[in-house]
Write an enzyme that holds these catalytic residues in place. Structure first.
Site, PDB file in Angstrom:
ATOM      1  N   LYS A 156      15.913 -43.071  27.816  1.00 42.40           N
ATOM      2  CA  LYS A 156      17.035 -43.185  26.877  1.00 42.40           C
ATOM      3  C   LYS A 156      16.974 -41.984  25.942  1.00 42.40           C
ATOM      4  O   LYS A 156      15.886 -41.550  25.557  1.00 42.40           O
ATOM      5  CB  LYS A 156      16.869 -44.494  26.105  1.00 42.40           C
ATOM      6  CG  LYS A 156      18.004 -44.862  25.169  1.00 42.40           C
ATOM      7  CD  LYS A 156      17.714 -46.228  24.531  1.00 42.40           C
ATOM      8  CE  LYS A 156      18.846 -46.705  23.634  1.00 42.40           C
ATOM      9  NZ  LYS A 156      18.556 -48.049  23.070  1.00 42.40           N
ATOM     10  N   SER A 231      22.131 -51.135  23.869  1.00 43.66           N
ATOM     11  CA  SER A 231      22.387 -49.727  23.687  1.00 43.66           C
ATOM     12  C   SER A 231      21.737 -48.866  24.759  1.00 43.66           C
ATOM     13  O   SER A 231      22.070 -47.682  24.857  1.00 43.66           O
ATOM     14  CB  SER A 231      21.895 -49.295  22.299  1.00 43.66           C
ATOM     15  OG  SER A 231      20.503 -49.461  22.190  1.00 43.66           O
ATOM     16  N   SER A 255      18.736 -54.549  23.362  1.00 45.45           N
ATOM     17  CA  SER A 255      19.207 -53.276  23.925  1.00 45.45           C
ATOM     18  C   SER A 255      18.517 -52.858  25.214  1.00 45.45           C
ATOM     19  O   SER A 255      18.993 -51.951  25.891  1.00 45.45           O
ATOM     20  CB  SER A 255      19.083 -52.155  22.885  1.00 45.45           C
ATOM     21  OG  SER A 255      20.140 -52.245  21.964  1.00 45.45           O
TER      22      SER A 255
END
Lengths: 595, 595
Positions: A156, A231, A255
């Site tokens: 990420k 996310s 997330s």
């Protein structure tokens, strides 16, 4: 310093639009051209399942008109079908080289990005350099450098990697080049992992879909009209498309687990700092009451175990001030696998009812486990009090009234995305908490945690062995992945946020697909087919989720259903061992998404 | 519910003066009258060493005029000479009963309180009930109930115990009766410990001397004109007087280590929540950036080890949300004791110079350890940066600008004690930190921690084995216990607060007594007798401490010198094993305060 990526051509003082345009040109700039297929594009009008696209040549003639090319060769298909744990043995056996593995995953990841907008940086030059070094080392010594030798790793875009930009979804961070790896990447690289790609995320990690002003919106490979969640949604979409065998996400309110659920994956939310967060960028840094955590996402439980064991064996506590010195406890794994599991199932938290196919999946799994001799006891739904956890989760995310996010947006002038609700749960408060309020919040949260620990211990009175449960199983969210733009209609963080507020270890387990034909929408106060009366909606979100399911029945059909296993704080070994036992049982029965 | 203590005779709505008067009448109300000697009083005009008072009959005829009575009988003297770890075996051997042990320590503790004002509650009725039950159980089974069977336990008046008041030094808490034990006391009681006394502390634990409006000022048994330190000063004075074999203190900026140092004791500041804080009362609750910790104080390293092992074996993490699931690691102890220690010594932090006798003690210990074959390497004084740690420590203690303390004072109307400096280090800021500032503070602190961890790892390059140091050894404070009222002249938290800011494990080790005759005051820029040039004062506090020593030479003579051993986060086994090795070496040589 590793091989260089193409630098920003416009200065950081340029307008946000120019900086984004420059970045968009750079995303694929360092990838070998043979991996790029210009005709592959994200399309809103052809929003179908793209999962089988790489194997198109072997099937589905209906796709011929859209995708006339054979995209991945047999070798590439074979490599990208590997799970993370299969890669080092395959390299050790001489089946593939690290470079072959890197190239195959890069090729597939580029396709994923073109179709789904899931990536934000490709690190091919430095990854290639590293893979070549691994191959040279192996040719020389005939030994793998570590347990992740040659495993391509996606992260990420919060994880700092020397020679890359780390945006955290903010335009302000474009053109800011890292000089050091974050500790997690450092440990993973030493174990042989090859970071090759950074994935998109929601702005500042603060939203359950993956939308930002840099790459726009990321999409779901099962249906591009659907969100991949957030996310850590870029990871979800990429790994869901088999464009990466192992990824790193982060989780403050689901997330990691939400994109894992939405894309049919295994994801682990570890307890705080079991996996080191040091030098990982985030919003609201210094907010330590309910901390964000980093953890792995992959295609199997074994991949998650391999990741956690490798990182923990790297003794992150020697350099990360927050990391607890808890070694990998293989004894726990052995113990869990040596006896019947002690589990509770939560089908409904008495606040928001999961969609009918999710409840059916929970009931069927419960029956399967009972039949296999595991000890299933009642869940302490009232003590768990997810409604309260949901409120804690919202309060912590809005504690500074968006001050930090706004400050970072202002650095570049990028516009605010209209994501937060104007009122109701999750809406911004008019002003930040003050210090006294934040301390009172921390104490309330601790009392809540203590009350749940007490209830957990009390389950000892209900199990056959007289010991408390190992874990409980529930849904990840009350809805599976939803159609773009419908976040506000289906989002209820309770099932996820509970683990964050409690700082519990939680992992996801793909179990089946949505079968809407045999799961009609709920009719309140009627019998649900399992001998339970369907309650009336308890709140707006409960009602919205039911309406949303009824309205989009056809679209939901076939989307992955992924459940959640939750153990206590710093019980990663336990939650993953439970997951392994359940996954094996599903595989034995020919069930499960990965079967 | 345990046996009841005498309840408050005035309501909580009464004036603070009435409430205090009522409490003062109640402190000894539940103690058997034969343990009370009305002629023993704290006296400012006879501020001498009272340590040998209990054994008066066996010596020191000069005391006859003041203390004509034989206070403790031979049995009581023998029992109160026992260290905590000696008590369960003595009970198991049938030498003493739990009731005899309780009675002897209660008698001596009452004397301590009369002479030093160190206690705030005596729990004799419930302690007696518990001791009788232990004796009955032992008579019945011939087995001890646990590793602390019959060990009297004193606790700082923050630890909630059912049926007692827990003041935390505030008048507002008088007449508020606990309904539950804190988790720590619960675990210790299950292991056989007998809580018999609660000790005084500074108001809200926020000060390095033990002064409050309930019992006034607590005093040092080595010289009643001196402070016993704080905030766990009641424990320090009581255990220093052998009025308790084992006590619980708390430490946010040296509050366990300072009174341990000032009274010649062993004290452990564990890393956060290794010893559970759950349901222990405190000021500024919810302040989690640099948390207060609870830990043991006693007469030997072995007592501390017994305490920590017993508590950790009680698995506090099952009920305390903050407690890490780290079991007692006997392997670490064995490993440390199997090889030469790897240590660094910090004689001076380049900010405030310790008093000459303390520096001499450090140099002599260093030489002794070298001679014994231990590996002593240079200390990373610059990276440790105690000046910065001192600032962090002050900032966290004043983060809310006294808001919480003032709010609690206001509940009873008790007056503010003039303790804090009006300006300079430790003075109150005009307003509390806001949330954004507190988050930035947390990040600064983490970066500081990380920089020290890195420096610690780098010591590997300097040791013979190529492994980093086990611990470093330094002073606890630059001054030993000081004369009442001179806190502002000698207080520099740097040497203590560093471990708090880093959340490191730190324990104290008594080594010798102040010998002022052979340690003249420092003359700047002259040679110090060890080949080092004495630096000029670096700041006001540095200068004040030197002036204070020169002015009070005679008074300082004979006060205990106690050093500090510091290991990394959650390395309690390691720091205590190092302490054990050093203590044994001192004992072998006939050195050390406990020899």
């Amino acid at each position: 310093m590793p091989a260089l990526l193409t630098k920003n051509a416009v200065p950081t003082t340029a307008s946000w639009q120019e900086r984004v345009k420059d970045k968009q040109h750079r995303i694929l700039a360092d990838v070998p051209p043979q991996f790029i297929h210009p005709e592959l594009k994200f399309s809103d009008t052809e929003a179908q399942d793209v999962l089988d696209l790489p194997t198109f040549s072997q099937g589905n003639p209906a796709r011929v008109m859209h995708f006339p090319e054979i995209y991945l060769k047999a070798d590439e298909l074979a490599i990208t079908a590997l799970k993370a744990e299969d890669i080092p043995p395959a390299i050790a056996a001489g089946t593939w080289t690290a470079v072959q593995v890197l190239d195959a995953f890069t090729h597939r990841a580029v396709m994923a990005h073109q179709l789904l907008h899931c990536c934000i940086s490709f690190l091919y030059p430095q990854a290639r350099e590293q893979a070549e070094a691994l191959d040279a080392e192996f040719a020389n010594t005939k030994r793998l450098v570590g347990p992740l030798h040659g495993v391509p790793l996606s992260v990420k875009d919060q994880c700092r990697i020397a020679g890359t930009e780390t945006t955290c979804g903010y335009v302000a961070n474009l053109g800011v080049w890292d000089e050091e790896d974050c500790l997690l990447v450092d440990i993973l690289k030493k174990a042989g992992a090859v970071p090759f790609c950074k994935t998109t995320l929601s702005v500042g990690c603060m939203w359950g879909e993956s939308i930002n002003n840099i790459v726009g919106r990321a999409n779901n490979p099962h249906n591009r009209a659907f969100t991949c969640g957030g996310s850590s949604g870029g990871e979800g979409a990429l790994i869901g498309f088999h464009g990466s065998p192992l990824g790193v996400g982060s989780d403050l309110g689901g997330s990691i687990r939400t994109p894992s659920a939405y894309n049919g994956l295994h994801g682990l939310r570890p307890s705080s700092s079991r996996i080191p967060y040091y030098r990982v960028l985030n919003s609201m840094e210094g907010q330590e009451i309910i901390p964000s955590v980093v953890g792995p996402m992959a295609q199997s439980t074994k991949s998650l175990q391999l990741f956690v064991k490798t990182v923990v064996d790297g003794q992150p506590w020697l350099l990360d001030p927050k990391s607890p010195p808890i070694p990998w406890r293989e004894k726990v794994v052995t113990y869990i696998k040596s006896r019947p599991l002690r589990l509770a199932f939560m089908h409904y938290d008495k606040h928001v009812l999961p969609q009918p196919p999710i409840r059916k999946a929970l009931r069927e799994l419960e029956a399967l486990l009972k039949e296999a001799g595991h000890d299933i006891v009642p869940m302490f739904v009232d003590a768990l009090n997810q409604k309260r956890a949901d409120q804690f989760g919202s309060d912590v995310c809005t504690a500074d009234a968006d001050h930090d996010v706004q400050r970072t947006r202002d650095l570049s002038g990028e516009p605010k995305l209209p994501l937060l609700p104007a009122k109701g749960p999750g809406a911004l408060p008019p002003q930040p908490m003050n210090l006294t309020e934040s301390w009172a919040f921390a104490m309330d949260r601790m009392e809540y945690q203590a009350s749940v620990l007490k209830a957990w211990q009390a389950t000892a009175a209900t199990t056959i062995s007289g010991e408390p449960i190992d874990a409980y199983i529930t849904c990840v969210n009350p809805s599976v992945a939803h159609i773009h733009g419908e976040f506000g209609k289906v989002r209820y963080k309770g099932y996820c946020a509970t683990a964050n507020v409690l700082d519990f270890s939680a992992c996801t387990l793909p179990v089946t697909k949505m079968d809407v034909a045999s799961n009609p929408p709920d009719q309140s106060e009627t019998e649900d087919g399992f001998g339970k009366v369907i309650p009336s909606p308890q709140c707006d979100r409960d009602r919205w989720i039911r309406e949303n399911y009824a309205r989009n029945l056809k679209e939901y059909d076939g989307m992955p259903i992924v459940l959640q296993i939750v153990a206590r704080r710093w019980e990663e070994e336990k939650v993953l061992a439970v997951s392994e036992v359940v996954e094996e049982l599903l595989n034995e029965k020919g069930l499960g998404l990965s079967a």
